[in-house]
Enzyme design. Sequence first.
Site, mmCIF file in Angstrom:
data_model
loop_
_atom_site.group_PDB
_atom_site.id
_atom_site.type_symbol
_atom_site.label_atom_id
_atom_site.label_comp_id
_atom_site.label_asym_id
_atom_site.label_seq_id
_atom_site.Cartn_x
_atom_site.Cartn_y
_atom_site.Cartn_z
ATOM 1 N N PRO A 10 0.795 -1.230 0.000
ATOM 2 C CA PRO A 10 0.000 0.000 0.000
ATOM 3 C C PRO A 10 0.827 1.279 0.000
ATOM 4 O O PRO A 10 1.820 1.392 0.719
ATOM 5 C CB PRO A 10 -0.829 -0.100 1.285
ATOM 6 C CG PRO A 10 -0.071 -1.034 2.155
ATOM 7 C CD PRO A 10 0.575 -2.019 1.221
ATOM 8 N N ASN A 11 0.364 2.192 -0.824
ATOM 9 C CA ASN A 11 0.900 3.554 -0.950
ATOM 10 C C ASN A 11 2.218 3.630 -1.714
ATOM 11 O O ASN A 11 2.687 4.737 -2.010
ATOM 12 C CB ASN A 11 1.035 4.231 0.427
ATOM 13 C CG ASN A 11 -0.305 4.370 1.108
ATOM 14 O OD1 ASN A 11 -1.274 4.783 0.486
ATOM 15 N ND2 ASN A 11 -0.385 4.002 2.383
ATOM 16 N N ARG A 43 5.555 12.027 -2.947
ATOM 17 C CA ARG A 43 5.491 12.542 -1.577
ATOM 18 C C ARG A 43 6.671 11.973 -0.789
ATOM 19 O O ARG A 43 7.193 10.923 -1.147
ATOM 20 C CB ARG A 43 4.195 12.086 -0.862
ATOM 21 C CG ARG A 43 2.916 12.637 -1.448
ATOM 22 C CD ARG A 43 2.629 14.050 -0.952
ATOM 23 N NE ARG A 43 1.332 14.538 -1.403
ATOM 24 C CZ ARG A 43 1.059 14.981 -2.622
ATOM 25 N NH1 ARG A 43 2.016 14.995 -3.531
ATOM 26 N NH2 ARG A 43 -0.147 15.422 -2.934
ATOM 27 N N TYR A 77 11.717 8.326 0.850
ATOM 28 C CA TYR A 77 11.565 7.288 -0.173
ATOM 29 C C TYR A 77 12.210 7.632 -1.517
ATOM 30 O O TYR A 77 12.146 6.818 -2.443
ATOM 31 C CB TYR A 77 10.075 6.960 -0.364
ATOM 32 C CG TYR A 77 9.409 6.478 0.913
ATOM 33 C CD1 TYR A 77 9.816 5.299 1.529
ATOM 34 C CD2 TYR A 77 8.387 7.211 1.527
ATOM 35 C CE1 TYR A 77 9.233 4.858 2.711
ATOM 36 C CE2 TYR A 77 7.786 6.779 2.704
ATOM 37 C CZ TYR A 77 8.217 5.604 3.285
ATOM 38 O OH TYR A 77 7.642 5.172 4.451
ATOM 39 N N ASN A 136 7.843 -6.032 -0.933
ATOM 40 C CA ASN A 136 7.787 -4.885 -0.020
ATOM 41 C C ASN A 136 6.317 -4.730 0.347
ATOM 42 O O ASN A 136 5.535 -4.137 -0.403
ATOM 43 C CB ASN A 136 8.318 -3.612 -0.680
ATOM 44 C CG ASN A 136 8.364 -2.445 0.294
ATOM 45 O OD1 ASN A 136 7.763 -2.499 1.372
ATOM 46 N ND2 ASN A 136 9.057 -1.378 -0.072
ATOM 47 N N ALA A 149 3.232 -0.994 4.842
ATOM 48 C CA ALA A 149 2.719 -0.970 6.225
ATOM 49 C C ALA A 149 2.165 -2.333 6.657
ATOM 50 O O ALA A 149 2.215 -2.671 7.850
ATOM 51 C CB ALA A 149 1.644 0.103 6.367
ATOM 52 N N GLU A 178 12.721 -9.963 1.225
ATOM 53 C CA GLU A 178 11.972 -8.822 1.759
ATOM 54 C C GLU A 178 12.775 -7.548 1.515
ATOM 55 O O GLU A 178 13.978 -7.504 1.821
ATOM 56 C CB GLU A 178 11.756 -9.021 3.269
ATOM 57 C CG GLU A 178 11.053 -7.854 3.955
ATOM 58 C CD GLU A 178 10.843 -8.091 5.452
ATOM 59 O OE1 GLU A 178 11.261 -9.162 5.971
ATOM 60 O OE2 GLU A 178 10.271 -7.199 6.104
ATOM 61 N N HIS A 207 12.781 -3.177 1.885
ATOM 62 C CA HIS A 207 12.224 -1.887 2.314
ATOM 63 C C HIS A 207 13.162 -0.788 1.822
ATOM 64 O O HIS A 207 14.385 -0.912 1.955
ATOM 65 C CB HIS A 207 12.082 -1.816 3.833
ATOM 66 C CG HIS A 207 11.138 -2.852 4.339
ATOM 67 N ND1 HIS A 207 9.777 -2.723 4.206
ATOM 68 C CD2 HIS A 207 11.359 -4.054 4.924
ATOM 69 C CE1 HIS A 207 9.203 -3.800 4.694
ATOM 70 N NE2 HIS A 207 10.133 -4.632 5.139
ATOM 71 N N ARG A 261 13.628 3.662 12.230
ATOM 72 C CA ARG A 261 12.667 4.768 12.238
ATOM 73 C C ARG A 261 12.025 4.883 13.610
ATOM 74 O O ARG A 261 11.969 3.911 14.364
ATOM 75 C CB ARG A 261 11.649 4.568 11.106
ATOM 76 C CG ARG A 261 12.357 4.739 9.744
ATOM 77 C CD ARG A 261 11.459 4.546 8.575
ATOM 78 N NE ARG A 261 10.370 5.516 8.524
ATOM 79 C CZ ARG A 261 9.484 5.541 7.535
ATOM 80 N NH1 ARG A 261 9.575 4.660 6.533
ATOM 81 N NH2 ARG A 261 8.512 6.423 7.533
HETATM 82 O O1 CA2 Z 1 10.680 1.597 3.582
HETATM 83 C C1 CA2 Z 1 9.803 0.927 3.037
HETATM 84 O O2 CA2 Z 1 9.918 0.461 1.905
HETATM 85 C C2 CA2 Z 1 8.471 0.712 3.757
HETATM 86 O O3 CA2 Z 1 8.023 -0.607 3.461
HETATM 87 C C3 CA2 Z 1 7.518 1.761 3.195
HETATM 88 C C4 CA2 Z 1 6.161 1.745 3.876
HETATM 89 C C5 CA2 Z 1 6.313 1.825 5.392
HETATM 90 O O4 CA2 Z 1 5.031 1.660 6.014
HETATM 91 C C6 CA2 Z 1 7.245 0.754 5.924
HETATM 92 O O5 CA2 Z 1 7.391 0.928 7.321
HETATM 93 C C7 CA2 Z 1 8.605 0.842 5.263
HETATM 94 C C8 CA2 Z 1 5.324 2.946 3.424
HETATM 95 C C9 CA2 Z 1 5.112 3.003 1.946
HETATM 96 C C10 CA2 Z 1 4.494 4.321 1.598
HETATM 97 O O6 CA2 Z 1 5.197 4.823 0.495
HETATM 98 C C11 CA2 Z 1 5.017 6.119 0.128
HETATM 99 C C12 CA2 Z 1 5.883 6.602 -0.804
HETATM 100 C C13 CA2 Z 1 5.799 7.898 -1.215
HETATM 101 C C14 CA2 Z 1 4.811 8.723 -0.696
HETATM 102 C C15 CA2 Z 1 3.932 8.220 0.238
HETATM 103 C C16 CA2 Z 1 4.029 6.918 0.660
#
Ligand code: CA2
Length: 144
Positions: A10-11, A18, A23, A74, A77, A98, A100, A107
Amino acid sequence: MSKVLVLNGPNLGRLGRRQPDIYGHTTHAELAELCRQWGAELGLDVEVRQTNHEGELLDWLNEAADAAVPIVLNAAAWTHYSWAIFDACAQLTAPLVEVHISDPSQRPEEFRHTSVVTPHAAQVIAGQGIDGYRQALEALAAAD
Ligand code: CA2
């Protein structure tokens, strides 16, 4: 060419739009293209998928289990709390790496310090940015 599925949760479709400080600036479409290119260089046929719907990711994991396809996952969340994803990963038959982009263990939010995926992962790559996906594909190619 050996097939590999790169599954993003997700996301991650918002990549590059963003929170670039966390990221990076690469969009999901660019990441998908890079993964296909890196895969081709390694002799892998890479398919990249992203979903915001947990059931869809579960269906893809089940499909990969039935076809014994290696996975780069990946779960975003969902990594931190989805026991359904834990169960789906438990029945995979080919290696799972896996990935990330950030390093959740470094974090500040406590909830990011747990992963339901790690117990089923051959390797965990975190905090390497987008390059983590290349490293994951390299690991799968080496195991092939
Ligand atoms: O660091 C990672 O790849 C995560 O899997 C990213 C997840 C986060 O919940 C994990 O703890 C770590 C969040 C992905 C959201 O990605 C976005 C990217 C750009 C803008 C908004 C959200």
